[in-house]
Write a protein that holds these residues in place. Sequence first.
Motif, PDB file in Angstrom:
ATOM      1  N   VAL A   1       0.820  -1.202   0.000  1.00  0.00           N
ATOM      2  CA  VAL A   1       0.000   0.000   0.000  1.00  0.00           C
ATOM      3  C   VAL A   1       0.857   1.255   0.000  1.00  0.00           C
ATOM      4  CG1 VAL A   1      -1.942  -1.114   1.146  1.00  0.00           C
ATOM      5  CG2 VAL A   1      -0.236   0.063   2.534  1.00  0.00           C
ATOM      6  N   LYS A   2       2.152   1.119   0.236  1.00  0.00           N
ATOM      7  CA  LYS A   2       3.077   2.241   0.132  1.00  0.00           C
ATOM      8  C   LYS A   2       3.849   2.223  -1.181  1.00  0.00           C
ATOM      9  CE  LYS A   2       3.826   3.407   4.978  1.00  0.00           C
ATOM     10  NZ  LYS A   2       3.495   4.835   4.801  1.00  0.00           N
ATOM     11  N   GLY A   3       3.409   1.349  -2.106  1.00  0.00           N
ATOM     12  CA  GLY A   3       4.001   1.356  -3.431  1.00  0.00           C
ATOM     13  C   GLY A   3       5.176   0.421  -3.634  1.00  0.00           C
ATOM     14  N   TYR A   4       5.505  -0.390  -2.624  1.00  0.00           N
ATOM     15  CA  TYR A   4       6.616  -1.329  -2.767  1.00  0.00           C
ATOM     16  C   TYR A   4       6.141  -2.633  -3.400  1.00  0.00           C
ATOM     17  CZ  TYR A   4       9.040   1.753   0.549  1.00  0.00           C
ATOM     18  OH  TYR A   4       9.608   2.841   1.167  1.00  0.00           O
ATOM     19  N   THR A   5       7.088  -3.370  -3.969  1.00  0.00           N
ATOM     20  CA  THR A   5       6.852  -4.719  -4.442  1.00  0.00           C
ATOM     21  C   THR A   5       7.804  -5.640  -3.694  1.00  0.00           C
ATOM     22  OG1 THR A   5       6.224  -3.977  -6.656  1.00  0.00           O
ATOM     23  CG2 THR A   5       6.886  -6.259  -6.428  1.00  0.00           C
ATOM     24  N   LEU A   6       7.300  -6.772  -3.186  1.00  0.00           N
ATOM     25  CA  LEU A   6       8.118  -7.704  -2.430  1.00  0.00           C
ATOM     26  C   LEU A   6       8.191  -9.043  -3.135  1.00  0.00           C
ATOM     27  CD1 LEU A   6       7.241  -5.545  -0.213  1.00  0.00           C
ATOM     28  CD2 LEU A   6       7.611  -7.365   1.445  1.00  0.00           C
ATOM     29  N   ASN A   7       9.389  -9.587  -3.237  1.00  0.00           N
ATOM     30  CA  ASN A   7       9.609 -10.932  -3.754  1.00  0.00           C
ATOM     31  C   ASN A   7      10.328 -11.738  -2.691  1.00  0.00           C
ATOM     32  OD1 ASN A   7       8.497 -10.321  -6.275  1.00  0.00           O
ATOM     33  ND2 ASN A   7      10.465  -9.629  -7.093  1.00  0.00           N
ATOM     34  N   LEU A   8       9.833 -12.939  -2.420  1.00  0.00           N
ATOM     35  CA  LEU A   8      10.465 -13.819  -1.436  1.00  0.00           C
ATOM     36  C   LEU A   8      11.358 -14.814  -2.157  1.00  0.00           C
ATOM     37  CD1 LEU A   8      10.783 -14.758   1.472  1.00  0.00           C
ATOM     38  CD2 LEU A   8       8.737 -16.175   1.173  1.00  0.00           C
ATOM     39  N   LYS A   9      12.652 -14.782  -1.850  1.00  0.00           N
ATOM     40  CA  LYS A   9      13.606 -15.665  -2.501  1.00  0.00           C
ATOM     41  C   LYS A   9      14.658 -16.110  -1.487  1.00  0.00           C
ATOM     42  CE  LYS A   9      16.811 -15.979  -6.415  1.00  0.00           C
ATOM     43  NZ  LYS A   9      17.420 -15.252  -7.570  1.00  0.00           N
ATOM     44  N   ASP A  10      14.812 -17.421  -1.367  1.00  0.00           N
ATOM     45  CA  ASP A  10      15.817 -17.996  -0.470  1.00  0.00           C
ATOM     46  C   ASP A  10      15.698 -17.459   0.955  1.00  0.00           C
ATOM     47  OD1 ASP A  10      16.877 -19.398  -2.651  1.00  0.00           O
ATOM     48  OD2 ASP A  10      18.226 -17.743  -3.165  1.00  0.00           O
ATOM     49  N   GLY A  11      14.462 -17.336   1.417  1.00  0.00           N
ATOM     50  CA  GLY A  11      14.250 -16.906   2.784  1.00  0.00           C
ATOM     51  C   GLY A  11      14.440 -15.423   3.026  1.00  0.00           C
ATOM     52  N   ILE A  12      14.538 -14.639   1.955  1.00  0.00           N
ATOM     53  CA  ILE A  12      14.751 -13.191   2.076  1.00  0.00           C
ATOM     54  C   ILE A  12      13.674 -12.456   1.276  1.00  0.00           C
ATOM     55  CG2 ILE A  12      16.318 -11.265   1.660  1.00  0.00           C
ATOM     56  CD1 ILE A  12      17.391 -13.100   3.756  1.00  0.00           C
ATOM     57  N   PHE A  13      13.021 -11.486   1.901  1.00  0.00           N
ATOM     58  CA  PHE A  13      12.118 -10.599   1.176  1.00  0.00           C
ATOM     59  C   PHE A  13      12.954  -9.532   0.476  1.00  0.00           C
ATOM     60  CE2 PHE A  13       8.560 -11.913   4.056  1.00  0.00           C
ATOM     61  CZ  PHE A  13       7.668 -12.257   3.058  1.00  0.00           C
ATOM     62  N   GLN A  14      12.885  -9.505  -0.861  1.00  0.00           N
ATOM     63  CA  GLN A  14      13.522  -8.448  -1.635  1.00  0.00           C
ATOM     64  C   GLN A  14      12.492  -7.337  -1.819  1.00  0.00           C
ATOM     65  OE1 GLN A  14      16.681  -8.994  -2.297  1.00  0.00           O
ATOM     66  NE2 GLN A  14      16.698 -11.186  -1.799  1.00  0.00           N
ATOM     67  N   ILE A  15      12.859  -6.111  -1.446  1.00  0.00           N
ATOM     68  CA  ILE A  15      11.919  -4.987  -1.458  1.00  0.00           C
ATOM     69  C   ILE A  15      12.284  -4.042  -2.601  1.00  0.00           C
ATOM     70  CG2 ILE A  15      10.908  -3.113  -0.100  1.00  0.00           C
ATOM     71  CD1 ILE A  15      11.794  -4.606   2.418  1.00  0.00           C
ATOM     72  N   PHE A  16      11.334  -3.856  -3.529  1.00  0.00           N
ATOM     73  CA  PHE A  16      11.554  -3.030  -4.709  1.00  0.00           C
ATOM     74  C   PHE A  16      10.664  -1.792  -4.695  1.00  0.00           C
ATOM     75  CE2 PHE A  16      12.724  -7.303  -5.837  1.00  0.00           C
ATOM     76  CZ  PHE A  16      13.825  -7.188  -6.681  1.00  0.00           C
ATOM     77  N   LYS A  17      11.172  -0.731  -5.282  1.00  0.00           N
ATOM     78  CA  LYS A  17      10.382   0.465  -5.551  1.00  0.00           C
ATOM     79  C   LYS A  17      11.163   1.323  -6.536  1.00  0.00           C
ATOM     80  CE  LYS A  17       7.460   3.869  -3.188  1.00  0.00           C
ATOM     81  NZ  LYS A  17       7.134   4.509  -1.890  1.00  0.00           N
ATOM     82  N   PHE A  18      10.448   2.144  -7.291  1.00  0.00           N
ATOM     83  CA  PHE A  18      11.082   2.991  -8.303  1.00  0.00           C
ATOM     84  C   PHE A  18      11.865   2.146  -9.304  1.00  0.00           C
ATOM     85  CE2 PHE A  18      11.422   5.547  -4.257  1.00  0.00           C
ATOM     86  CZ  PHE A  18      10.224   6.211  -4.454  1.00  0.00           C
ATOM     87  N   GLY A  19      11.412   0.880  -9.516  1.00  0.00           N
ATOM     88  CA  GLY A  19      12.038   0.029 -10.505  1.00  0.00           C
ATOM     89  C   GLY A  19      13.358  -0.587 -10.085  1.00  0.00           C
ATOM     90  N   LYS A  20      13.687  -0.527  -8.805  1.00  0.00           N
ATOM     91  CA  LYS A  20      14.963  -1.111  -8.375  1.00  0.00           C
ATOM     92  C   LYS A  20      14.839  -1.659  -6.961  1.00  0.00           C
ATOM     93  CE  LYS A  20      16.722   3.324  -6.655  1.00  0.00           C
ATOM     94  NZ  LYS A  20      17.822   4.301  -6.725  1.00  0.00           N
ATOM     95  N   LYS A  21      15.756  -2.525  -6.618  1.00  0.00           N
ATOM     96  CA  LYS A  21      15.779  -3.088  -5.282  1.00  0.00           C
ATOM     97  C   LYS A  21      16.337  -2.053  -4.315  1.00  0.00           C
ATOM     98  CE  LYS A  21      17.985  -6.649  -2.459  1.00  0.00           C
ATOM     99  NZ  LYS A  21      18.963  -7.756  -2.425  1.00  0.00           N
TER     100      LYS A  21
END
Length: 403
Positions: free
Chosen positions: A178-198
Amino acid sequence: MIVKFLRPASSFKGVGYSFAKMLLDKGELMEVKNFGALAGLSNPRAEDYVNYLEAVTDKNKRIVYPQLHVTISTKGRNHSKSELTGIAEKWLEGMGYGSHPYLIIFHKDTQNNHVHLVSTRIGRDGKKVKDSYERIKGYQVLNEVMGLDENLQVQKDKNYALTYNFSSRTQFMMLLEVKGYTLNLKDGIFQIFKFGKKLDSLPVEKVDERIADHQQNKKRIEQLRAIIEKYRPDFNPELFPETGKLAGGGEGKTTGYNSELAGMLQRDFGLQIFFHAKDGKQPYGYTVIDHAKKAVYKGGDLMPLAEFIKPAPEQANHTTINKPVEISEFPESEDFEFPQINGDESENWYADDIENYHTEFTGFQAPDIYVPPLRIDISDDIDDEQINGRNRKRKRKARTNTR
C-alpha cells in the motif's frame, strides 16, 4: 508524488490535449521555456508550439517517437499549481531537458493536482537525450528534487510495517504494497523493490517472529463489527468497480472494488478495506488494515464478505445505483500508459459507546500515500467464511476455493 512517462508518440499530441483542457477551463498554461521567437507573440496557438517542437526535432530524423510527455502528480491538493510548476522545472533540468523547449500545463480536473510536461527528446544539437532506464531515473530525480532519501524511507516504512499486528506473510506484504513497494520472497529473504529497483531486503524470520507474536484482539473485532452495523444504514455497503479513465471521458479497465461504507470507514476510522478479485471476476474476499490500531485482519474475522456487502434492511427497499469510480491518481491523455511497477487505548471500549468512539476518530487521515491496485493474490490466505459464510460446512456445500 508520482511521475509518469506517457506513451511514446511520433507527434506532439500532448500539446493539443493540454490546450483542449485549457479551452474547457480545466487547465492552465504555467510555464513556456526556450521557444525562441515565439516569446514575442502575444497569444501563441497550440499549432505554433507544435511547429516549433517539430522544427527542433527535424534535426534528427532517425527518432521515431520524439515527444516527451510526462505528468507529475501530487496526492489531493498537497501541492499548489505554482509548487508543482517549480518541481517540474527542476525535474526537467535534472533529466537533461532544461535547455529544450518545453511547456508545463497545470490540470485541475481530477482529485489530484498535477502538471503535464511536454517537450522534445531532441536537443538543438540534434542529439537525443539518453532514455535508458528513464523511469527509474525519473523517480531518482524527483526524489532528489523533493529531498527524499530513498534508502532512509524504505528503512522507515519497513520498520513501521513490522510494528503492526498481522497473522501471515501475505498481510505483511500488503502493508508495504500500500506504500508502493513490491516484495519478492527468494531464499528466505524478502527483496523490497520500488522505483524500478531493489532498495532493501528483510529476512523472512523477522516477519515470522511478528506472526508468532500475533494475538487476535477480540474486543477490537467486536468494536469494528458494531461500527459497521451502526453505519451500514447510512453508507451503502454494495460494491462498485473502480475503473481507469480513458481519453475522452470513457471508462477503462476495472482496477478494483469499493463501496460507500468502505470509503467512510477509511476516512473516519482509519480502516482500509481491500477487496480481492481475479481476472475481472467479483471479489472473493477482503482484508482490513486497521491503521488506527496498527493491525491487519482477514475479512472473515469480522464477518463473511457476503454479509459485509449486504445492504441494511432500510436500504433493501429501494435500489441505489452505484456508478463506477474513476481512478485519477494517474491523469491520462490520448497517449496515456497505465502505471507499471518494475521488479516488479480502546481496552475499556464497549459496543454501546460507538458515538464517543466515532467522535474521537472523526477526521482520521489514512497514510498520505498513493494506494496502487494490489498485486497480491490472497486466495490461499483466506478462510471459507469469507467466500461462503459461516454455514458452509453445516450445509455441506462443496468447497469453491482452490488452494
